[in-house]
Design an enzyme around this catalytic site. Sequence first.
Site, short mmCIF file in Angstrom:
data_model
loop_
_atom_site.label_atom_id
_atom_site.label_comp_id
_atom_site.label_asym_id
_atom_site.label_seq_id
_atom_site.Cartn_x
_atom_site.Cartn_y
_atom_site.Cartn_z
N ARG A 169 91.31 8.03 -8.24
CA ARG A 169 89.99 7.57 -8.70
C ARG A 169 88.96 8.61 -8.23
NH1 ARG A 169 85.53 4.65 -6.94
NH2 ARG A 169 84.59 3.26 -8.52
N LYS B 215 84.27 10.98 -0.17
CA LYS B 215 83.94 9.96 0.84
C LYS B 215 83.72 10.55 2.22
CE LYS B 215 85.63 5.81 -1.43
NZ LYS B 215 86.57 4.66 -1.41
#
Length: 260
Positions: free
Chosen positions: A239, A204
């Site tokens: 995740r 991210k």
Amino acid sequence: MGILNVTPDSFSDGGQYMEVQRAMDRIHIMLENGASIIDIGGESTRPGADPVSVQEEVDRVMPVLERAVDTFSDAIFSVDTTKYKVAREALKIGASIINDVSGLQKEPRLAELCAEFEATYVLMHTQGDPKTMQKNPEYDNVVEDVSAFLEKQIVTLQEKGVHSIVLDPGIGFGKTTEHNLKLIAHLDKFQKFGFPILIGASRKSVIGSVLDGRSADDRLTGTVALHYHAMMKGARILRVHDVREAYDSIRIFQALQSQQ
């Protein structure tokens, strides 16, 4: 939790696994590399992403999920959705987790649905929706504000009969780099709720920001480092896109924890 995006526009792997056989091959690799859960998503939630229709999401997700449930009987399948119809169809096919990035804000009926199917609900915090969430997000105190949101939604879930809940502070969802780092640094504050904590920071922008603008494809080491710190602060589910590397870090973490 291995990520499988059956979308054309996800920020890291969009367009790679929309064909069913390619998705099956990817699931096989992730399970071989140590994934326990496969999280299938049919709508991109990257910053700025446009929403898709219910039918489009159903058409993307269900052929993959149906084949996957039959092919990989030992795996746990999660569906990343905010839509009631998508979630219901997924649970009927054999998914056992609903991963709702809106935290019941878009579709409160997901609580009753998870109770009906005795499914796990991943409660994630977000501010705004993917199209607008990164436009000047503000908090009085990000840790306290996220904590208050989770506490309120946990009450709702339990009142509706949901017993299996996973908490996700929502890294990258309506948060600046500083907000994201503060949540990771103080992740242990969410342990008071007594539910497993999931962290999804794989590749991210917070990592790219810290590492001077690195592209999504060049954030693996930063991802592993951030996730390892999250485990030290109480995270129990990661995740990730890069399953083997994450699984290796979990094994090292567990080996060290066993010596304490």
